[in-house]
Design a protein around this motif. Sequence first.
Motif, PDB file in Angstrom:
ATOM      1  N   LYS A  16       0.843  -1.178   0.192  1.00  0.00           N
ATOM      2  CA  LYS A  16      -0.053   0.040  -0.008  1.00  0.00           C
ATOM      3  C   LYS A  16       0.761   1.087   0.002  1.00  0.00           C
ATOM      4  CE  LYS A  16      -4.753   0.968   1.506  1.00  0.00           C
ATOM      5  NZ  LYS A  16      -5.664   0.828   2.558  1.00  0.00           N
ATOM      6  N   MET A  17       1.201   1.699  -1.230  1.00  0.00           N
ATOM      7  CA  MET A  17       2.119   2.944  -1.315  1.00  0.00           C
ATOM      8  C   MET A  17       1.511   4.049  -2.146  1.00  0.00           C
ATOM      9  SD  MET A  17       5.895   2.117  -2.894  1.00  0.00           S
ATOM     10  CE  MET A  17       5.273   1.063  -3.941  1.00  0.00           C
ATOM     11  N   ALA A  18       1.551   5.159  -1.032  1.00  0.00           N
ATOM     12  CA  ALA A  18       0.871   6.411  -1.786  1.00  0.00           C
ATOM     13  C   ALA A  18       2.277   7.220  -2.414  1.00  0.00           C
ATOM     14  CB  ALA A  18       0.545   7.143  -0.594  1.00  0.00           C
ATOM     15  N   LEU A  19       1.602   8.077  -3.287  1.00  0.00           N
ATOM     16  CA  LEU A  19       2.666   9.073  -4.236  1.00  0.00           C
ATOM     17  C   LEU A  19       2.011  10.354  -3.790  1.00  0.00           C
ATOM     18  CD1 LEU A  19       4.854   9.578  -6.117  1.00  0.00           C
ATOM     19  CD2 LEU A  19       2.965   9.045  -7.878  1.00  0.00           C
ATOM     20  N   ILE A  20       2.822  11.301  -3.435  1.00  0.00           N
ATOM     21  CA  ILE A  20       2.486  12.608  -3.546  1.00  0.00           C
ATOM     22  C   ILE A  20       3.298  13.639  -3.978  1.00  0.00           C
ATOM     23  CG2 ILE A  20       1.254  12.112  -1.148  1.00  0.00           C
ATOM     24  CD1 ILE A  20       2.813  13.819   0.185  1.00  0.00           C
ATOM     25  N   GLY A  21       2.682  14.560  -4.805  1.00  0.00           N
ATOM     26  CA  GLY A  21       3.792  15.409  -5.533  1.00  0.00           C
ATOM     27  C   GLY A  21       3.285  16.722  -6.008  1.00  0.00           C
TER      28      GLY A  21
ATOM     29  N   GLN B 102       4.350   8.566 -14.398  1.00  0.00           N
ATOM     30  CA  GLN B 102       4.340   7.512 -15.478  1.00  0.00           C
ATOM     31  C   GLN B 102       5.288   6.512 -14.702  1.00  0.00           C
ATOM     32  OE1 GLN B 102       5.950   9.589 -18.811  1.00  0.00           O
ATOM     33  NE2 GLN B 102       3.816  10.472 -19.465  1.00  0.00           N
ATOM     34  N   GLY B 103       6.444   6.640 -14.082  1.00  0.00           N
ATOM     35  CA  GLY B 103       7.541   5.660 -13.980  1.00  0.00           C
ATOM     36  C   GLY B 103       6.763   5.206 -12.780  1.00  0.00           C
ATOM     37  N   TYR B 104       6.145   5.611 -11.783  1.00  0.00           N
ATOM     38  CA  TYR B 104       5.444   4.890 -10.737  1.00  0.00           C
ATOM     39  C   TYR B 104       4.307   3.932 -11.335  1.00  0.00           C
ATOM     40  CZ  TYR B 104       1.830   4.765  -6.671  1.00  0.00           C
ATOM     41  OH  TYR B 104       1.188   4.437  -5.766  1.00  0.00           O
ATOM     42  N   PHE B 105       3.699   4.275 -12.368  1.00  0.00           N
ATOM     43  CA  PHE B 105       2.627   3.385 -12.930  1.00  0.00           C
ATOM     44  C   PHE B 105       3.416   2.406 -13.786  1.00  0.00           C
ATOM     45  CE2 PHE B 105      -0.619   6.411 -12.425  1.00  0.00           C
ATOM     46  CZ  PHE B 105      -1.916   6.029 -12.325  1.00  0.00           C
TER      47      PHE B 105
ATOM     48  N   ASN C 220      -5.694   4.587  -7.245  1.00  0.00           N
ATOM     49  CA  ASN C 220      -5.901   5.928  -7.673  1.00  0.00           C
ATOM     50  C   ASN C 220      -6.023   6.842  -6.308  1.00  0.00           C
ATOM     51  OD1 ASN C 220      -5.013   6.436 -10.428  1.00  0.00           O
ATOM     52  ND2 ASN C 220      -6.658   5.296 -10.871  1.00  0.00           N
ATOM     53  N   ASP C 221      -6.497   6.330  -5.361  1.00  0.00           N
ATOM     54  CA  ASP C 221      -7.123   6.778  -4.146  1.00  0.00           C
ATOM     55  C   ASP C 221      -5.681   7.248  -3.337  1.00  0.00           C
ATOM     56  OD1 ASP C 221      -9.780   7.051  -4.735  1.00  0.00           O
ATOM     57  OD2 ASP C 221     -10.076   5.302  -3.287  1.00  0.00           O
ATOM     58  N   LEU C 222      -4.606   6.694  -3.552  1.00  0.00           N
ATOM     59  CA  LEU C 222      -3.377   6.995  -2.846  1.00  0.00           C
ATOM     60  C   LEU C 222      -2.271   7.888  -3.678  1.00  0.00           C
ATOM     61  CD1 LEU C 222      -2.744   3.211  -1.571  1.00  0.00           C
ATOM     62  CD2 LEU C 222      -3.831   5.200  -0.470  1.00  0.00           C
ATOM     63  N   ILE C 223      -2.999   8.288  -4.707  1.00  0.00           N
ATOM     64  CA  ILE C 223      -2.063   9.584  -5.418  1.00  0.00           C
ATOM     65  C   ILE C 223      -2.579  10.779  -5.255  1.00  0.00           C
ATOM     66  CG2 ILE C 223      -1.414  10.060  -7.871  1.00  0.00           C
ATOM     67  CD1 ILE C 223      -1.452   7.371  -8.636  1.00  0.00           C
TER      68      ILE C 223
ATOM     69  N   CYS D 281       3.658   3.151   3.025  1.00  0.00           N
ATOM     70  CA  CYS D 281       4.807   3.853   2.404  1.00  0.00           C
ATOM     71  C   CYS D 281       4.420   4.965   1.731  1.00  0.00           C
ATOM     72  CB  CYS D 281       5.595   2.963   1.539  1.00  0.00           C
ATOM     73  SG  CYS D 281       7.134   3.840   0.955  1.00  0.00           S
ATOM     74  N   ILE D 282       5.091   6.059   2.107  1.00  0.00           N
ATOM     75  CA  ILE D 282       4.755   7.481   1.270  1.00  0.00           C
ATOM     76  C   ILE D 282       5.895   7.606   0.401  1.00  0.00           C
ATOM     77  CG2 ILE D 282       4.273   9.909   1.373  1.00  0.00           C
ATOM     78  CD1 ILE D 282       2.917   9.187   4.026  1.00  0.00           C
ATOM     79  N   LEU D 283       5.720   7.806  -0.990  1.00  0.00           N
ATOM     80  CA  LEU D 283       6.514   8.127  -2.153  1.00  0.00           C
ATOM     81  C   LEU D 283       6.498   9.502  -2.227  1.00  0.00           C
ATOM     82  CD1 LEU D 283       6.456   5.350  -4.614  1.00  0.00           C
ATOM     83  CD2 LEU D 283       8.390   5.679  -3.092  1.00  0.00           C
ATOM     84  N   CYS D 284       7.346  10.436  -1.967  1.00  0.00           N
ATOM     85  CA  CYS D 284       7.494  12.027  -2.049  1.00  0.00           C
ATOM     86  C   CYS D 284       8.010  12.520  -3.424  1.00  0.00           C
ATOM     87  CB  CYS D 284       7.993  12.582  -1.051  1.00  0.00           C
ATOM     88  SG  CYS D 284       7.099  12.159   0.656  1.00  0.00           S
TER      89      CYS D 284
END
Lengths: 337, 337
Positions: B187-192, B205-208, B220-223, B247-250
């Motif tokens: 369960k990995m979020a991405l915020i940017g 794109q890289g994340y996808f 998509n709820d984690l982006i 995890c949170i990816l920044c």
Amino acid sequence: MGTINSEKKITIGDIADALGVSKTTVSRAISGKGRIGGETRDKIMQYIEEHNYRPNVIAKGLATSRTYNIGLTMPGDYDLIDLPFFQKCMMGVSEMASSMDYDVIISMVSANDISQLERMINNHKVDGIILTRTLVSDPPAEFLKEHDIPFVAIGTSSDKQITQIDNDHRGACKELTSILLSRGVGKMALIGGNRSHVVTQKRLQGYFDAFVDRGMTVDNDLIYLDIESKIMTDKIVEELLDKKVECILCMDDSICRNVLNKLKKSQIRVPQDVKIASFYNSSMLENNIPAITSLQFDVMRLGVVSCRLLLEKLEGKEVPQRTLLGYEVSMKESTQV
Amino acid sequence: MGTINSEKKITIGDIADALGVSKTTVSRAISGKGRIGGETRDKIMQYIEEHNYRPNVIAKGLATSRTYNIGLTMPGDYDLIDLPFFQKCMMGVSEMASSMDYDVIISMVSANDISQLERMINNHKVDGIILTRTLVSDPPAEFLKEHDIPFVAIGTSSDKQITQIDNDHRGACKELTSILLSRGVGKMALIGGNRSHVVTQKRLQGYFDAFVDRGMTVDNDLIYLDIESKIMTDKIVEELLDKKVECILCMDDSICRNVLNKLKKSQIRVPQDVKIASFYNSSMLENNIPAITSLQFDVMRLGVVSCRLLLEKLEGKEVPQRTLLGYEVSMKESTQV
DNA sequence: CTGAAAGCGCTTACAG
DNA sequence: CTGAAAGCGCTTACAG
């Protein structure tokens, strides 16, 4: 936009031909030097306006043996590259230079490599130089003096021949120290870097000034200089905690960060267990939790002023040998009683 | 040192006179262009060596209509000035330029003010330009295209006419995401930040890519994109904690710092309670406790390469429209399982 | 292989 | 008030 490039690089000669005057006259209209009839000048200026003429600065430079460039040294050492100080200086310099129709050429220098600076001078690419820092033994400054290149230095030097622009570190450190003393913070340690740096001495003096001013005596056992590594910092912080200091004054933000990290590891709370302040600002400290009390300097202004002084020097004007800029004391949570 | 200044600014004419040859011949000896006798050349070169002659680059420039300067744009926005990115680029550019006997003139530009850039171009002060970033709507690039000025851009642009040099953000983000997925972090979020920035899209794109590659589907709820303030970050972090992300990816170090601050305030432990990684490096994150897993890019090389490409372009060579540089994935404590 | 001459785009005594 | 000419320090056809 089709018109922008339609007629390219028109010269003084083209204008002269078009208007049936001489190049001399055109030159005079532009420079404003020498006598010229009002009508003639207006006619020329109008033509220039309409045809978007821009003089070729390079040619002008060759004729007057000037470049309308000033050189700005930036530290080439990898460890300094992260400091926003130099970038902010650059902003200020660039802004002032630009407004006077000068450009700024950068040159990376480190203590043991001034070859870029030499190149720039030897190639006659600049009219003068701004050094963004002073060194005790200062190869860049020596080189410029030997070659008779006009320059100013951001920082403080004992060399009376060097035009210097600096923040009033001594006054600022005195004030911050004073404020803390007045709030009853007594046992106050001071830790800082290389004692052969001029700024270290200034900060130390300011610290002493504050004690002397209040008729208090400094405890020399609480002063640690020449800190060069995290390991040293860690050890010193431990010692200070043993000595039960109430506050640790850090000479710059980098040292301060290391102290904060060490305290965190040791589970010491700021400001409850120990207070912290820094003699230098940075966004890093402001964003810290808790925010850190620190001195604030307007670095961009340092750039603006030094550029202005250099340009005045290039015009042959006399400039003060030393210019001190102000500061602000920013009290934050880290020193709350 | 007495000798250094004794004979000042000797010219090609002085050499010609002293050696009883013509200026033409001296010029040829120096440039290496045109036929010239070996003996004659040696004689001239020796004289040059002994008398420490340095050609006047300005005069050469006037004759060849070149300046041997390149322009480097730096962001004039105050909020970007702290980023070491641009300073590191500058180091690389400066090093390469210097080695090719070029100088670099800086120009502060912001999205709504390119007057410094215009001045530099109108005054014919540079042969070409390096833009240190690309914008979706890119006034500096537009201006340069209109005026037919050779330039390259650090960053990525959809404009196929622009020579671009960039890090392989997409590939890098894919790899870091992949590694985490392979370690069982699910369960990995991405915020940017700003989704209209090209780099934001690349990272996304890289994340996808990483998920697709492993046959997994993205939640998509984690982006969360378009994060612009600390307050927004705080709110989002709270939401993510409610959603029990592992995890949170920044997307960059600045966002990452805000996330770390929020977690600290909320007394959430890294990596025990939640893991953290950043798609961009900075010394700030390395010095964090715990150290933060992040992508490492060699920014200085970005400067070196872009300068090399611009110079090749100025020589009339063909250069690739897009150049991608490598990266490293630096796994640290913040993602330890 | 070498040189005289024109030219790059400006400025600035000098003369009128 | 205005202009012809020389000069800043190089390069580069052109001619020999």
